[in-house]
Design a protein around this motif. Sequence first.
Motif, PDB file in Angstrom:
ATOM      1  N   ILE A 100       9.318   3.795 -18.620  1.00  0.00           N
ATOM      2  CA  ILE A 100       9.029   2.665 -17.796  1.00  0.00           C
ATOM      3  C   ILE A 100       9.793   3.008 -16.670  1.00  0.00           C
ATOM      4  N   ALA A 101       8.896   2.914 -15.443  1.00  0.00           N
ATOM      5  CA  ALA A 101       9.495   3.129 -14.238  1.00  0.00           C
ATOM      6  C   ALA A 101       9.231   1.682 -13.316  1.00  0.00           C
ATOM      7  N   PHE A 102      10.430   1.265 -12.635  1.00  0.00           N
ATOM      8  CA  PHE A 102      10.233   0.094 -11.933  1.00  0.00           C
ATOM      9  C   PHE A 102      10.225   0.358 -10.344  1.00  0.00           C
ATOM     10  N   LEU A 103       9.298  -0.167  -9.622  1.00  0.00           N
ATOM     11  CA  LEU A 103       9.282  -0.172  -8.363  1.00  0.00           C
ATOM     12  C   LEU A 103       9.124  -1.389  -7.499  1.00  0.00           C
ATOM     13  N   ASP A 104       9.742  -1.929  -6.660  1.00  0.00           N
ATOM     14  CA  ASP A 104       9.389  -3.182  -5.979  1.00  0.00           C
ATOM     15  C   ASP A 104       8.305  -2.653  -5.008  1.00  0.00           C
ATOM     16  N   ALA A 105       7.725  -3.726  -4.422  1.00  0.00           N
ATOM     17  CA  ALA A 105       6.666  -3.608  -3.731  1.00  0.00           C
ATOM     18  C   ALA A 105       6.703  -3.174  -2.314  1.00  0.00           C
ATOM     19  N   ASP A 106       8.104  -3.437  -2.013  1.00  0.00           N
ATOM     20  CA  ASP A 106       8.576  -3.041  -0.356  1.00  0.00           C
ATOM     21  C   ASP A 106       9.263  -1.831  -0.410  1.00  0.00           C
ATOM     22  N   LYS A 128       0.959  -1.199  -0.231  1.00  0.00           N
ATOM     23  CA  LYS A 128       0.015  -0.189   0.205  1.00  0.00           C
ATOM     24  C   LYS A 128       0.990   1.367   0.043  1.00  0.00           C
ATOM     25  N   GLN A 129       2.014   1.245   0.684  1.00  0.00           N
ATOM     26  CA  GLN A 129       2.823   2.290   0.795  1.00  0.00           C
ATOM     27  C   GLN A 129       3.353   2.578  -0.669  1.00  0.00           C
ATOM     28  N   ALA A 130       3.977   1.661  -1.060  1.00  0.00           N
ATOM     29  CA  ALA A 130       4.666   1.881  -2.415  1.00  0.00           C
ATOM     30  C   ALA A 130       3.462   2.291  -3.627  1.00  0.00           C
TER      31      ALA A 130
END
Length: 247
Positions: free
Chosen positions: A86-92, A20-22
Amino acid sequence: MNKPQVSVIMPVYNGEKYIKQAVESVFAQEVSTELLVIDDGSTDHTEKVLSAYKGREDFRYLKNKENMGAARSRNRGVQEARGEYIAFLDADDWWEKGKLTAQLELLEKTGYVLCSTGRELMKADGTDTGRYIPVKEKILYRDLLKHNSINCSSVVIRREAALEFPMEHDDSHEDYITWLKVLRKYGCAGGINLPYLKYRLSEGGKSRNKLKSAAMTYRVYRYAGYGHVKSCLFFVSYAVHGILKYF
């Protein structure tokens, strides 16, 4: 929905605690985005947490039929994406407000195909460790061989470059291999030396097991086409940087 400027790719596996924070950090950005969450077979309440975003035009939830791993999940997201970038973001992990705006400005100004940022290291509970990892304003291929200063969750890359160089080899650092391929062709990447990325040191991350991570890093150089001698030399440099970074 109009075509987004940035497609954010977020793979997740059992990420109910942090996702949720991500997600909220993506929606706090001040550019046109779409968020593609690729659920890699979660068995916890990840899908339930994400149900709060169902119906948003800028949110898409994709669930893999089988566990594919982070690399192939990201590749699926890139294939499905509609944005120019494209942007990458891990869920944590999560972003500070203004991250994407700053990166798009730099990419448009310089013509680079890839941009990363500095990152603050956070504890598993989200509190600050007091450690910051900087990034150079200009990242050259030869520099990247000695030290991977590009963190995946900080990256914005032109979609055509992400399509050209999909992530491969889950038994190594698949993102590092991709950045090397991109810089080998395009020469350099841009960096913004500000803590736009909050990088969570979660217990399950690949890099937390240092011996395993070391073996994976050595494989990166081998997959990049280097022989044993050069791979060992690059690895020594990588190890020294790793010690300085964390200790």
